[in-house]
Design a protein around this motif. Structure first.
Motif, PDB file in Angstrom:
ATOM      1  N   ALA A   1      66.954   7.178  52.047  1.00 23.65           N
ATOM      2  CA  ALA A   1      66.993   5.636  52.703  1.00 23.65           C
ATOM      3  C   ALA A   1      68.057   5.704  53.918  1.00 23.65           C
ATOM      4  CB  ALA A   1      67.568   4.539  51.677  1.00 23.65           C
ATOM      5  N   ALA A   2      69.042   6.648  53.720  1.00 26.14           N
ATOM      6  CA  ALA A   2      70.107   6.603  54.892  1.00 26.14           C
ATOM      7  C   ALA A   2      69.420   7.333  56.272  1.00 26.14           C
ATOM      8  CB  ALA A   2      71.030   7.358  54.438  1.00 26.14           C
ATOM      9  N   LEU A   3      68.592   8.370  55.687  1.00 23.00           N
ATOM     10  CA  LEU A   3      68.073   9.263  56.889  1.00 23.00           C
ATOM     11  C   LEU A   3      67.048   8.127  57.489  1.00 23.00           C
ATOM     12  CD1 LEU A   3      67.574  11.737  58.581  1.00 23.00           C
ATOM     13  CD2 LEU A   3      65.858  12.428  56.792  1.00 23.00           C
ATOM     14  N   ASN A   4      66.114   7.636  56.888  1.00 24.75           N
ATOM     15  CA  ASN A   4      65.194   6.688  57.495  1.00 24.75           C
ATOM     16  C   ASN A   4      65.687   5.482  58.103  1.00 24.75           C
ATOM     17  OD1 ASN A   4      62.892   8.043  56.456  1.00 24.75           O
ATOM     18  ND2 ASN A   4      62.947   7.458  54.714  1.00 24.75           N
TER      19      ASN A   4
ATOM     20  N   VAL B   1      65.976  17.847  62.054  1.00 30.15           N
ATOM     21  CA  VAL B   1      66.948  16.981  61.639  1.00 30.15           C
ATOM     22  C   VAL B   1      67.679  17.672  60.393  1.00 30.15           C
ATOM     23  CG1 VAL B   1      68.023  14.774  60.972  1.00 30.15           C
ATOM     24  CG2 VAL B   1      66.148  14.998  62.414  1.00 30.15           C
ATOM     25  N   MET B   2      68.917  17.761  60.199  1.00 28.96           N
ATOM     26  CA  MET B   2      69.717  18.315  58.985  1.00 28.96           C
ATOM     27  C   MET B   2      70.820  17.022  58.519  1.00 28.96           C
ATOM     28  SD  MET B   2      72.293  21.214  57.907  1.00 28.96           S
ATOM     29  CE  MET B   2      70.938  22.543  57.692  1.00 28.96           C
ATOM     30  N   GLN B   3      70.577  16.477  57.442  1.00 30.37           N
ATOM     31  CA  GLN B   3      71.370  15.321  57.071  1.00 30.37           C
ATOM     32  C   GLN B   3      71.953  16.105  55.667  1.00 30.37           C
ATOM     33  OE1 GLN B   3      70.675  10.937  56.208  1.00 30.37           O
ATOM     34  NE2 GLN B   3      70.709  11.874  54.243  1.00 30.37           N
ATOM     35  N   SER B   4      73.322  16.272  55.760  1.00 35.62           N
ATOM     36  CA  SER B   4      74.265  16.501  54.550  1.00 35.62           C
ATOM     37  C   SER B   4      75.154  15.557  54.198  1.00 35.62           C
ATOM     38  CB  SER B   4      75.084  17.912  54.824  1.00 35.62           C
ATOM     39  OG  SER B   4      74.059  19.081  55.311  1.00 35.62           O
ATOM     40  N   ILE B   5      75.294  15.110  52.948  1.00 28.77           N
ATOM     41  CA  ILE B   5      76.352  14.077  52.406  1.00 28.77           C
ATOM     42  C   ILE B   5      77.112  14.631  51.302  1.00 28.77           C
ATOM     43  CG2 ILE B   5      76.482  11.756  51.458  1.00 28.77           C
ATOM     44  CD1 ILE B   5      73.515  11.067  52.116  1.00 28.77           C
ATOM     45  N   GLN B   6      78.410  14.427  51.576  1.00 30.77           N
ATOM     46  CA  GLN B   6      79.430  15.157  50.647  1.00 30.77           C
ATOM     47  C   GLN B   6      79.850  13.876  49.821  1.00 30.77           C
ATOM     48  OE1 GLN B   6      82.544  17.254  52.191  1.00 30.77           O
ATOM     49  NE2 GLN B   6      83.733  17.264  50.317  1.00 30.77           N
ATOM     50  N   PHE B   7      79.872  13.822  48.577  1.00 31.89           N
ATOM     51  CA  PHE B   7      80.422  12.657  47.778  1.00 31.89           C
ATOM     52  C   PHE B   7      81.837  13.082  47.241  1.00 31.89           C
ATOM     53  CE2 PHE B   7      75.880  12.512  47.781  1.00 31.89           C
ATOM     54  CZ  PHE B   7      75.466  11.161  47.985  1.00 31.89           C
TER      55      PHE B   7
ATOM     56  N   VAL C   1      81.149  11.418  53.157  1.00 29.71           N
ATOM     57  CA  VAL C   1      81.038  11.560  54.571  1.00 29.71           C
ATOM     58  C   VAL C   1      79.386  12.223  54.801  1.00 29.71           C
ATOM     59  CG1 VAL C   1      81.713  13.018  56.664  1.00 29.71           C
ATOM     60  CG2 VAL C   1      83.355  12.141  54.939  1.00 29.71           C
ATOM     61  N   ARG C   2      78.845  11.668  55.647  1.00 28.58           N
ATOM     62  CA  ARG C   2      77.281  11.948  56.177  1.00 28.58           C
ATOM     63  C   ARG C   2      77.207  12.519  57.343  1.00 28.58           C
ATOM     64  NH1 ARG C   2      73.794   7.988  58.429  1.00 28.58           N
ATOM     65  NH2 ARG C   2      71.598   8.754  58.418  1.00 28.58           N
ATOM     66  N   MET C   3      76.620  13.796  57.402  1.00 24.69           N
ATOM     67  CA  MET C   3      76.568  14.522  58.707  1.00 24.69           C
ATOM     68  C   MET C   3      75.159  14.409  58.870  1.00 24.69           C
ATOM     69  SD  MET C   3      76.708  18.688  59.598  1.00 24.69           S
ATOM     70  CE  MET C   3      75.050  18.413  59.371  1.00 24.69           C
ATOM     71  N   VAL C   4      74.618  14.087  60.323  1.00 26.20           N
ATOM     72  CA  VAL C   4      73.600  14.065  60.745  1.00 26.20           C
ATOM     73  C   VAL C   4      73.650  14.911  61.860  1.00 26.20           C
ATOM     74  CG1 VAL C   4      71.346  13.085  61.567  1.00 26.20           C
ATOM     75  CG2 VAL C   4      72.685  11.849  59.679  1.00 26.20           C
ATOM     76  N   GLY C   5      72.802  16.274  61.803  1.00 27.24           N
ATOM     77  CA  GLY C   5      72.422  17.083  62.986  1.00 27.24           C
ATOM     78  C   GLY C   5      71.036  16.959  63.488  1.00 27.24           C
TER      79      GLY C   5
END
Length: 312
Positions: A226-229, A270-276, A282-286
């Motif tokens: 959902a965050a990516l979309n 796209v790469m999305q990495s989320i650290q909980f 923290v959400r990273m979107v490259g």
């Protein structure tokens, strides 16, 4: 003698009041206020808070043109749709700066009182939002209004200072450079000569921190998708890989996808990495053009691996 003592005592109090009236600026923030009593600079966002009184004042910095775009939308009908029952609205003058101050009752799942101040300077629009989840025993309306009307805007803060004040650290920038910090919790990196990147003509990395109730482990895949979309830069997102894993004792979720840049139709990866981390993430979107896929996915991976959420 009594008159002399009274005069000295009054003079001392006036000095103390003058010092107390100095605005306080959170780290790297161009917006400051004289906070209400017992409110402290937040370590979670740009602003002030008092958890015991369930009260917070948050700051957001926007371009100067945002003022004229925002103010017409602060109508009773529009605010009601956003969960605010408008009670007061006034034009305010803060030094040479113009502003709008509104207040009302929150009507959503979280109840309480809320105020919004929008103030305009030559090169900045300041947005200050105060919330008190409780009655007058938290903070009175007058205390909050006095704090908001004490707002001060200072000259620009260096990009280096803004990055250093973020609630996370990037230990491996993988050749990217910072170009913009937003709201005290987000930063944009790129690689190339342009600071404003259109159609992903240069690779971009966006990192953002948030504090909220986090989804269960089972729901994180849906949360991440959902965050990516929700990213308005992307359209026609096609997920290639979506997985949860543990790294350095923390829970992560990562997605690699193909998409098109919304305005130009350019093919991108796209790469999305989320650290909980507890109640934070923290959400990273490259994002990179498809022809630079392999090189930039390795770089995005290095940035994510070097991400460190700072202790509160």
């Amino acid at each position: 003698m009594k008159a002399l003592v009274a005069a000295v005592f009054g003079f001392t109090l006036s000095i103390q009041a003058a010092f107390a009236a100095e605005p306080v600026f959170p780290p790297a923030s161009r917006i400051g206020i004289v906070p209400p009593q017992d409110m402290v600079v937040s370590k979670r966002f740009s602003g002030f808070e008092n958890e015991e009184r369930a009260a917070a004042i948050t700051f957001a910095e926007m371009p100067p043109q945002a003022y004229d775009q925002m103010v017409p939308g602060l109508t009773k009908e529009a605010l009601k749709k956003q969960g605010l029952d408008l009670k007061t609205r006034e034009n305010v003058k803060i030094g040479s700066k113009s502003g709008i101050l509104i207040g009302g009752a929150m009507t959503g799942p979280v109840t309480g009182r809320k105020w919004v101040l929008v103030v305009k300077d030559a090169d900045l629009t300041g947005l200050v939002i105060a919330q008190v989840r409780g009655g007058q025993d938290g903070y009175s309306d007058a205390q909050i209004r006095d704090a908001l009307k004490s707002v001060a805007l200072r000259n620009s803060v260096s990009l280096e200072e803004q990055v250093s004040a973020l609630p996370f650290r990037i230990n491996d920038k993988a050749g990217f450079r910072p170009v913009r910090v937003l709201a005290g919790n987000s930063v944009l990196y790129t690689d190339g000569p342009q600071d404003t990147v259109k159609a992903v003509e240069q690779p971009m990395v966006i990192l953002a921190s948030a504090v909220q109730s986090l989804p269960s482990v089972e729901a994180r895949n849906q949360f991440a998708r959902a965050a990516l979309n929700s990213n308005q830069i992307l359209k026609e997102v096609r997920i290639e890989r979506s997985e949860a894993f543990r790294l350095r004792g923390q829970d992560w979720h990562e997605i690699v996808a193909r998409a098109k840049e919304a305005e130009s139709g350019q093919d991108i990866v796209v790469m999305q990495s989320i650290q909980f981390d507890g109640s934070r993430y923290v959400r990273m979107v490259g994002m990179s053009r498809a022809e630079q896929r392999d090189e930039n996915l390795r770089r995005f991976r290095a940035v994510a691996d070097g991400l460190e959420i700072l202790s509160q």
